[in-house]
Design a protein around this motif. Structure first.
Motif, mmCIF file in Angstrom:
data_model
loop_
_atom_site.group_PDB
_atom_site.id
_atom_site.type_symbol
_atom_site.label_atom_id
_atom_site.label_comp_id
_atom_site.label_asym_id
_atom_site.label_seq_id
_atom_site.Cartn_x
_atom_site.Cartn_y
_atom_site.Cartn_z
ATOM 1 N N GLN A 1 7.355 -1.487 2.228
ATOM 2 C CA GLN A 1 6.939 -2.024 3.570
ATOM 3 C C GLN A 1 6.145 -3.576 3.362
ATOM 4 O O GLN A 1 5.357 -3.437 2.853
ATOM 5 N N LEU A 2 6.891 -4.364 4.064
ATOM 6 C CA LEU A 2 6.526 -5.778 3.786
ATOM 7 C C LEU A 2 6.181 -6.397 4.954
ATOM 8 O O LEU A 2 6.907 -6.237 6.090
ATOM 9 N N GLU A 3 5.223 -7.372 4.849
ATOM 10 C CA GLU A 3 5.068 -8.353 5.868
ATOM 11 C C GLU A 3 5.514 -9.796 5.643
ATOM 12 O O GLU A 3 5.005 -10.269 4.494
ATOM 13 N N TRP A 4 6.411 -10.469 6.088
ATOM 14 C CA TRP A 4 6.963 -11.574 5.584
ATOM 15 C C TRP A 4 6.230 -12.611 6.072
ATOM 16 O O TRP A 4 5.302 -12.435 7.238
ATOM 17 N N GLY A 5 6.185 -13.987 5.401
ATOM 18 C CA GLY A 5 5.557 -15.077 5.781
ATOM 19 C C GLY A 5 4.144 -15.221 5.540
ATOM 20 O O GLY A 5 3.236 -15.857 5.962
ATOM 21 N N VAL A 6 3.744 -14.409 4.452
ATOM 22 C CA VAL A 6 2.436 -14.587 3.777
ATOM 23 C C VAL A 6 2.639 -15.153 2.264
ATOM 24 O O VAL A 6 3.431 -14.658 1.573
ATOM 25 N N TYR A 7 1.817 -16.025 1.938
ATOM 26 C CA TYR A 7 1.859 -16.869 0.795
ATOM 27 C C TYR A 7 0.708 -16.766 -0.103
ATOM 28 O O TYR A 7 -0.545 -16.627 0.231
ATOM 29 N N VAL A 8 0.738 -16.488 -1.452
ATOM 30 C CA VAL A 8 -0.278 -16.663 -2.202
ATOM 31 C C VAL A 8 -0.113 -17.864 -3.237
ATOM 32 O O VAL A 8 1.059 -18.065 -3.541
ATOM 33 N N LYS A 9 -1.084 -18.710 -3.709
ATOM 34 C CA LYS A 9 -0.978 -19.677 -4.880
ATOM 35 C C LYS A 9 -1.121 -19.043 -6.150
ATOM 36 O O LYS A 9 -2.040 -18.519 -6.547
ATOM 37 N N GLY B 1 9.755 12.877 -6.580
ATOM 38 C CA GLY B 1 8.381 12.070 -5.906
ATOM 39 C C GLY B 1 8.777 10.896 -5.637
ATOM 40 O O GLY B 1 9.909 10.411 -5.612
ATOM 41 N N GLU B 2 7.667 9.997 -4.902
ATOM 42 C CA GLU B 2 8.179 8.943 -4.365
ATOM 43 C C GLU B 2 7.071 7.771 -4.518
ATOM 44 O O GLU B 2 5.670 8.105 -4.629
ATOM 45 N N VAL B 3 7.083 6.804 -4.578
ATOM 46 C CA VAL B 3 6.408 5.607 -4.936
ATOM 47 C C VAL B 3 6.212 4.554 -3.682
ATOM 48 O O VAL B 3 7.634 4.248 -3.287
ATOM 49 N N VAL B 4 5.337 4.312 -3.009
ATOM 50 C CA VAL B 4 5.151 3.807 -1.731
ATOM 51 C C VAL B 4 4.673 2.210 -1.874
ATOM 52 O O VAL B 4 3.356 2.383 -2.545
ATOM 53 N N ILE B 5 5.108 1.108 -1.694
ATOM 54 C CA ILE B 5 4.697 -0.225 -1.839
ATOM 55 C C ILE B 5 4.457 -0.684 -0.329
ATOM 56 O O ILE B 5 5.504 -1.190 0.142
ATOM 57 N N SER B 6 3.035 -0.751 -0.137
ATOM 58 C CA SER B 6 3.132 -1.610 1.188
ATOM 59 C C SER B 6 2.175 -2.711 1.117
ATOM 60 O O SER B 6 1.257 -2.793 0.206
ATOM 61 N N GLN B 7 2.679 -4.076 1.829
ATOM 62 C CA GLN B 7 1.863 -5.113 1.924
ATOM 63 C C GLN B 7 1.671 -5.586 3.053
ATOM 64 O O GLN B 7 2.634 -5.469 4.099
ATOM 65 N N VAL C 1 -0.623 -2.253 -1.461
ATOM 66 C CA VAL C 1 -1.150 -0.727 -1.904
ATOM 67 C C VAL C 1 0.114 -0.058 -2.615
ATOM 68 O O VAL C 1 1.070 0.057 -1.950
ATOM 69 N N VAL C 2 -0.090 0.322 -3.707
ATOM 70 C CA VAL C 2 0.731 0.986 -4.565
ATOM 71 C C VAL C 2 0.513 2.389 -4.453
ATOM 72 O O VAL C 2 -0.625 2.723 -5.202
ATOM 73 N N SER C 3 1.085 3.394 -3.828
ATOM 74 C CA SER C 3 0.737 4.811 -3.881
ATOM 75 C C SER C 3 1.822 5.660 -4.363
ATOM 76 O O SER C 3 2.912 5.505 -4.283
ATOM 77 N N ASP C 4 1.299 6.611 -5.440
ATOM 78 C CA ASP C 4 2.406 7.384 -5.898
ATOM 79 C C ASP C 4 2.048 8.957 -5.494
ATOM 80 O O ASP C 4 0.708 9.330 -5.282
#
Ligand code: ADP
Ligand code: MG
Length: 435
Positions: A300-308, A333-339, A349-352
């Protein structure tokens, strides 16, 4: 008058801590019971000398050094102070029997708590000491009440004595509290000093290991190059062996690289990296691996966010974390990556739904070379933590055995207007839910 004398006593009680912080700063009170015993004995002597006498009763804070010596110094220090108390009390005269009895009675509770005391943390030690500090007041109260009854004191006398008990109790508890807090701050300082020394030692060792690792990497590259050449030309029996040798060499090389990266993360090219894009690349990279393990990866992603950051470093950190999640998870099983971002920070958040970790494993996580896997190196998490901390971020783990693990990475980030946005990449086989 009583209050004044008792306040002078407070000063006497605090004297040992002051002297210790001035001259014996590096001494661990716990490990030097004799020093503690001597200090508190002087304290008990002085507080008896400066006690307030009224109608044959002596009011002073003699029990505070007794409590402190038993709790902080143990039986040796406590015994020394008790002996000093009894000796001084004998010289003072008056009702000796009462003096002895109250002295022995006052030691009961402190000596009961003595053994457990050091098992507590600092906060609980302060609470325990204050609680134990109430005991001598209680003893004093019982003795005085007995005294009043036996001597058939007048109502006026009784009132005065009770008033004195109240003042005495309050000042005594206050004295214990202040002394204990000062003691604890001394202990903390001593612990910090040791911790700094240890960290420095580790740092030197780490640097040494890093330079050795660096020196080993060069010949290894040369050996690998020649072996690859031989591997290509080889047609006979040795072909199989050379394949094995090359795989193991590759492993050695990646361990050395990981270690070097841990010792000194190299942020070569700093740029504004879009988190969603970076996470997509990482997920694509791990897709085949997840498929092989039979684990579903959801993003699950949120676009338009930048890190240096240095893209490769952050990617490495995230790969290590996500790969651990996939490895911990059983087939199906599953691994969920949400940002998502909030203000100046982004959360990943990386949850497994993997096997999780108990508190002991969680505590060891991030220690160099800690691994529970046959082919693990125990470097991945340490590298990730180092990289994320170097970026000014934080990483935290929440885990429950048998249920799964949730890793939260918080990074400083900023939002940018869509016009500056880079083109998105498609994720063909991964389910993408956009936040
Ligand atoms: P490695 O993966 O080589 O073992 P790491 O530093 O990446 O080294 O991880 C260290 C250990 O921490 C792993 O062996 C594993 O026991 C535990 N661990 C890390 N992440 C997870 C997770 N998501 N779920 C369960 N255990 C984990
Ligand atoms: Mg790992």
């Amino acid at each position: 008058m009583l209050a004044e004398k008792l306040l002078l006593n407070v000063l006497i009680i605090l004297m040992p801590v002051f002297i210790q912080s001035l001259f014996f700063e590096n001494k661990n009170i716990r490990k030097s019971p004799y020093l503690c015993g001597v200090f508190q004995s002087i304290s008990v002597f002085l507080s008896l000398v400066f006690s307030y006498e009224e109608g044959g009763l002596f009011w002073d804070l003699r029990y505070v050094p007794l409590v402190l010596a038993f709790l902080y110094g143990g039986p040796i220090a406590g015994g020394m102070v008790l002996v000093s108390y009894l000796a001084t009390r004998s010289f003072m005269g008056g009702d000796l029997l009462l003096g002895y009895a109250s002295g022995f009675l006052a030691t009961i509770v402190p000596s009961l708590f003595m053994k457990k005391f050091w098992k507590f943390d600092a906060k609980k030690r302060i609470r325990t000491a204050v609680f134990v500090g109430f005991w001598p007041t209680f003893v004093m109260l019982v003795i005085l009440v007995a005294n009043i009854i036996i001597n058939e004191a007048t109502a006026e006398d009784t009132n005065r004595i009770m008033m004195n008990v109240a003042i005495f109790g309050a000042i005594q508890v206050f004295a214990v509290w202040v002394a204990v807090i000062l003691n604890e701050s001394l202990i903390e300082k001593e612990m910090m000093r040791k911790e700094i020394l240890r960290a420095e030692k580790l740092n030197t060792l780490g640097e040494l290991a890093a330079s050795i690792a660096h020196e080993i990497r060069n010949p290894l590259t040369v050996v690998k190059g020649f072996l690859q050449m031989m591997h290509k030309q080889e047609k006979g029996d040795n072909y199989y062996y050379l394949s094995l040798v090359l795989t193991e060499l590759g492993r050695a090389e990646s361990i050395i690289n990981d270690y070097l990266n841990f010792a000194k993360p190299q942020f070569e090219k700093l740029e504004d990296a879009e988190l969603a894009k970076l996470l997509t690349e990482v997920t694509l990279l791990l897709e085949a691996f997840a498929a092989k393990e039979g684990v579903q990866v959801n993003v699950q992603l949120e676009w338009g966010v930048y890190v240096k950051t240095d893209r490769n470093q952050l990617k490495q950190a995230l790969v290590n974390i996500i790969k651990n999640g996939i490895e911990a998870t059983d087939e199906g099983g599953e691994v969920v990556i949400s940002q998502a971002s909030a203000g100046d920070y982004s959360y990943i958040v990386v949850s497994d739904t993997g096997k999780g970790m108990d508190s002991e494993q969680l505590a060891r996580l991030g220690t160099l070379f800690y691994t529970t896997k046959d082919k693990g190196t125990g470097l991945g998490t340490s590298v990730s933590i180092k990289i994320i901390e170097a970026m000014g971020g934080t990483i935290s783990y929440k885990s429950e055995p048998g249920v799964g693990t949730e890793v939260t990475v918080i990074l400083p980030s900023k939002k940018k207007t869509p016009t500056e946005e880079e083109p998105r990449i498609d994720l063909p086989e991964i389910i993408v839910k956009e936040a």
